[in-house]
Write a protein that holds these residues in place. Sequence first.
Motif, PDB file in Angstrom:
ATOM      1  N   LEU A 125       0.874  -1.171   0.000  1.00 19.99           N
ATOM      2  CA  LEU A 125       0.000   0.000   0.000  1.00 19.99           C
ATOM      3  C   LEU A 125       0.912   1.223   0.000  1.00 19.99           C
ATOM      4  O   LEU A 125       1.762   1.373   0.876  1.00 19.99           O
ATOM      5  CB  LEU A 125      -0.902   0.000   1.233  1.00 19.99           C
ATOM      6  N   VAL A 126       0.748   2.095  -0.996  1.00 23.30           N
ATOM      7  CA  VAL A 126       1.605   3.272  -1.150  1.00 23.30           C
ATOM      8  C   VAL A 126       0.742   4.524  -1.093  1.00 23.30           C
ATOM      9  O   VAL A 126      -0.367   4.546  -1.645  1.00 23.30           O
ATOM     10  CB  VAL A 126       2.374   3.212  -2.490  1.00 23.30           C
ATOM     11  N   ALA A 152       5.386   2.958   1.535  1.00 21.03           N
ATOM     12  CA  ALA A 152       6.182   4.121   1.158  1.00 21.03           C
ATOM     13  C   ALA A 152       5.271   5.313   0.950  1.00 21.03           C
ATOM     14  O   ALA A 152       4.081   5.161   0.647  1.00 21.03           O
ATOM     15  CB  ALA A 152       6.980   3.851  -0.121  1.00 21.03           C
ATOM     16  N   VAL A 153       5.841   6.494   1.111  1.00 19.65           N
ATOM     17  CA  VAL A 153       5.151   7.739   0.796  1.00 19.65           C
ATOM     18  C   VAL A 153       5.919   8.410  -0.331  1.00 19.65           C
ATOM     19  O   VAL A 153       7.136   8.582  -0.250  1.00 19.65           O
ATOM     20  CB  VAL A 153       5.085   8.687   2.006  1.00 19.65           C
ATOM     21  N   VAL A 154       5.197   8.764  -1.395  1.00 27.74           N
ATOM     22  CA  VAL A 154       5.823   9.392  -2.558  1.00 27.74           C
ATOM     23  C   VAL A 154       5.229  10.787  -2.730  1.00 27.74           C
ATOM     24  O   VAL A 154       4.020  10.938  -2.880  1.00 27.74           O
ATOM     25  CB  VAL A 154       5.607   8.558  -3.829  1.00 27.74           C
ATOM     26  N   ALA A 155       6.095  11.791  -2.689  1.00 32.29           N
ATOM     27  CA  ALA A 155       5.664  13.182  -2.860  1.00 32.29           C
ATOM     28  C   ALA A 155       5.883  13.585  -4.311  1.00 32.29           C
ATOM     29  O   ALA A 155       7.019  13.692  -4.769  1.00 32.29           O
ATOM     30  CB  ALA A 155       6.439  14.092  -1.923  1.00 32.29           C
ATOM     31  N   PRO A 179      10.167   4.659   3.864  1.00 35.42           N
ATOM     32  CA  PRO A 179      10.663   5.331   2.664  1.00 35.42           C
ATOM     33  C   PRO A 179       9.781   6.517   2.285  1.00 35.42           C
ATOM     34  O   PRO A 179       8.572   6.370   2.116  1.00 35.42           O
ATOM     35  CB  PRO A 179      10.606   4.239   1.591  1.00 35.42           C
ATOM     36  N   VAL A 180      10.382   7.694   2.188  1.00 39.05           N
ATOM     37  CA  VAL A 180       9.689   8.900   1.752  1.00 39.05           C
ATOM     38  C   VAL A 180      10.529   9.506   0.636  1.00 39.05           C
ATOM     39  O   VAL A 180      11.681   9.890   0.862  1.00 39.05           O
ATOM     40  CB  VAL A 180       9.521   9.910   2.897  1.00 39.05           C
TER      41      VAL A 180
END
Length: 279
Positions: A125-126, A152-155, A179-180
């Motif tokens: 789940l991202v 993970a978090v993706v900006a 992980p960001v």
Amino acid sequence: MPNHMWLRIESFQNRRVKEAIALRKSDERRNTGRIIIDGVREIERACEAGVLIEEVFYSPTLAPEKARQLVEMLAGRNVTILEVPKRLFEKIAYGEREEGIVAIARSPTFSLKELTLKSGPEAPLVLVVEGIEKPGNLGAMIRTADGAGVAAVVAADIRCDMYNPAAIRASLGTIFCLPVVAASSAEVLEFLQQHALKCVAARVDGAVAYFEEDLTGPTAVVLGSEAEGLSPIWRQGWVKSVRIPMLGRADSLNVSVAAAVLLYEARRQRMVSGVSAQV
């Protein structure tokens, strides 16, 4: 404890003090590759994540026992300890938060290309957030993502400094725990396709209510900024759009609240279906 690693500073004109205060500005953080971390919990989590702590400002008159223990641990790792009086520490610390300890560290550098989604009993789940402007919102979403077991978090196309002290503070240091990464929206979209992640985008005009969408498989939950929402790039045919029903006058929730609603719905569905790795 080596004496050369423990220094006492009394002057506001000291170079190290000026450099620390300057790190409150995003340009200085970007130019130096350094960040400033306030608080015991946040510094502990940075240490656990392997973030390189370069030096620590410490005020004994303000520090609780946990801060003193942390300082001793860091001194044992050859981190330079800079002891300062209360009046000087107040100029270095964030707002009114004075736990007696502030750390200067190297900014983590983690790119989308380095991001790997581990296989396991639960589908990844991202969380993807696009165009976020307020570091407090970013930090709050990262804290929620950590709590919901997000991989993970993706900006995407981020408009604030990811390691702004306000983001670190709002995340309670969890920004260091998972992980960001930051990338362009186009790069993020390509990454999601390559990793076969179902893309679920939150929109005020979403096709279905969020609880009607299956979130148990490999999924990326995508949210846009409060001011502009998601950019047109997320209107690809394979991107699912969902809405959070609003029964009052407002047409949307605060983005960090919306993230919590969607991520914990995904957690609920996975628990109900028996695919959740956590209870």
